[in-house]
Scaffold this active site. Structure first.
Site, PDB file in Angstrom:
ATOM      1  N   GLY A 152     -53.727  23.168  20.594  1.00 35.76           N
ATOM      2  CA  GLY A 152     -52.964  22.397  19.626  1.00 35.76           C
ATOM      3  C   GLY A 152     -51.491  22.758  19.688  1.00 35.76           C
ATOM      4  O   GLY A 152     -51.065  23.552  20.525  1.00 35.76           O
TER       5      GLY A 152
ATOM      6  N   GLU B  81     -38.903  17.606  21.696  1.00 36.89           N
ATOM      7  CA  GLU B  81     -39.275  16.353  22.367  1.00 36.89           C
ATOM      8  C   GLU B  81     -40.330  16.581  23.437  1.00 36.89           C
ATOM      9  O   GLU B  81     -41.204  15.734  23.648  1.00 36.89           O
ATOM     10  CB  GLU B  81     -38.052  15.673  22.975  1.00 36.89           C
ATOM     11  CG  GLU B  81     -38.380  14.301  23.563  1.00 36.89           C
ATOM     12  CD  GLU B  81     -37.159  13.459  23.875  1.00 36.89           C
ATOM     13  OE1 GLU B  81     -37.285  12.583  24.762  1.00 36.89           O
ATOM     14  OE2 GLU B  81     -36.102  13.664  23.261  1.00 36.89           O
TER      15      GLU B  81
ATOM     16  N   ALA C 119     -33.630  28.204  27.781  1.00 36.68           N
ATOM     17  CA  ALA C 119     -33.336  27.994  29.206  1.00 36.68           C
ATOM     18  C   ALA C 119     -34.032  26.737  29.721  1.00 36.68           C
ATOM     19  O   ALA C 119     -34.502  26.680  30.862  1.00 36.68           O
ATOM     20  CB  ALA C 119     -33.742  29.209  30.036  1.00 36.68           C
TER      21      ALA C 119
END
Length: 305
Positions: free
Chosen positions: A73, A96, A134
């Site tokens: 999950g 995102e 990063a």
């Protein structure tokens, strides 16, 4: 209302400042989630961030994250803000990749934490969070800094303080935006590192050099040597042969080189070209040394450390 200083301090700490130091809170603990403002919403309520600095989402990375989400999950909520003019719609500020991977994993709902943020704050957080993880390639990172500078008037010094990196780091990345489009594409694709690219900044033959570096798989040090070798090639003028190779340097030139080298603390070469003048070449090993050279030329000072 949070004043500017408080806002900068919060933003500079990244996502942890928005959802607490323990970002990977147990989302199964309903009480803890509610205390932190975390809730679950349908995945279709989320929209991509128009300020997202990350442009490259590698399929292999998303596949790994998708498999992890299927198994465990989402371990960290997606930070969102209400979408202007839309009901039941949220714009992603940070997360995102998790959202894309959740779609691939065919999740119907995702955990989010909703924050009221301006466009300014949304861009700052998106850049900070990706830089801290990063997740950005050098061109994406540089473009994000340039956007902050263009849209919100940030100086390089302010950007360095915001992201917690040196001003020379910011300056060096911004220089990469001046490279030809094909060279920038190689950086975005991971074929050239930022170290390789820095050796090409300001070179008219940057595209050809970049191709050679990629084709031969050169290291950064080898790429720097290649550019120096290219610079050293004699140039013809008016169809005449280039000047003859110079012999040993005279004692005065050697003494001059030593004096300048001692003053800067760096290797210096003086090349006389007769009546046409000459060149003074200073070799630096780090971009911090370059910045220090520029500072000392402007204000005077001792050896470059």
């Amino acid at each position: 209302m949070v004043d500017e200083a408080q806002s900068k301090s919060r933003l500079g700490r990244g996502l942890a400042a928005l959802i607490g130091e323990d970002a990977a809170v147990d989302l199964g603990d309903r009480q803890a989630s509610e205390e932190r403002g975390i809730r679950t919403v349908p995945i279709e309520f989320l929209r991509p961030n128009p300020f997202q600095p990350r442009q490259v989402f590698r399929p292999e990375d998303l596949e790994d994250l998708t498999n992890s989400i299927r198994e465990k999950g989402i371990l960290q909520p997606i930070v969102v803000r209400p979408a202007a003019g839309e009901a039941n719609a949220f714009e992603i500020v940070a997360g995102e990749r998790r959202w894309r991977a959740s779609q691939a994993a065919q999740l119907h709902e995702v955990p989010v934490i909703v924050r009221e943020l301006t466009d300014h704050e949304s861009l700052e957080i998106a850049i900070i969070e990706n830089v801290q993880r990063a997740d950005l390639n050098a061109i994406e990172e540089a473009a994000g800094y340039q956007r902050l500078a263009d849209q919100f008037g940030y100086t390089q010094d302010q950007l360095s303080k915001l992201i917690g990196k040196s001003r020379s780091h910011v300056a060096n990345l911004l220089r990469l935006l001046g490279l030809p489009e094909k060279v920038r594409a190689l950086i975005s694709e991971g074929k050239l590192s930022s170290g390789h690219a820095r050796a090409l900044v300001g070179r008219d033959d940057a595209e050809n050099l970049a191709k050679t570096i990629v084709d031969k798989g050169l290291s950064v040090r080898e790429a720097e040597a290649l550019t120096r070798k290219s610079e050293a090639k004699p140039k013809s003028s008016g169809g005449k042969a280039s000047a003859a190779k110079s012999g040993e340097k005279d004692a005065d030139t050697l003494a001059l080189e030593k004096n300048i080298s001692d003053a800067l603390g760096l290797a210096v070469e003086v090349v006389h070209k007769g009546e046409s003048g000459g060149e003074v070449r200073v070799d630096y090993k780090t971009l911090e040394q370059l910045d220090e050279i520029c500072r000392r030329l402007a204000h005077g000072g001792g050896p470059v450390r």
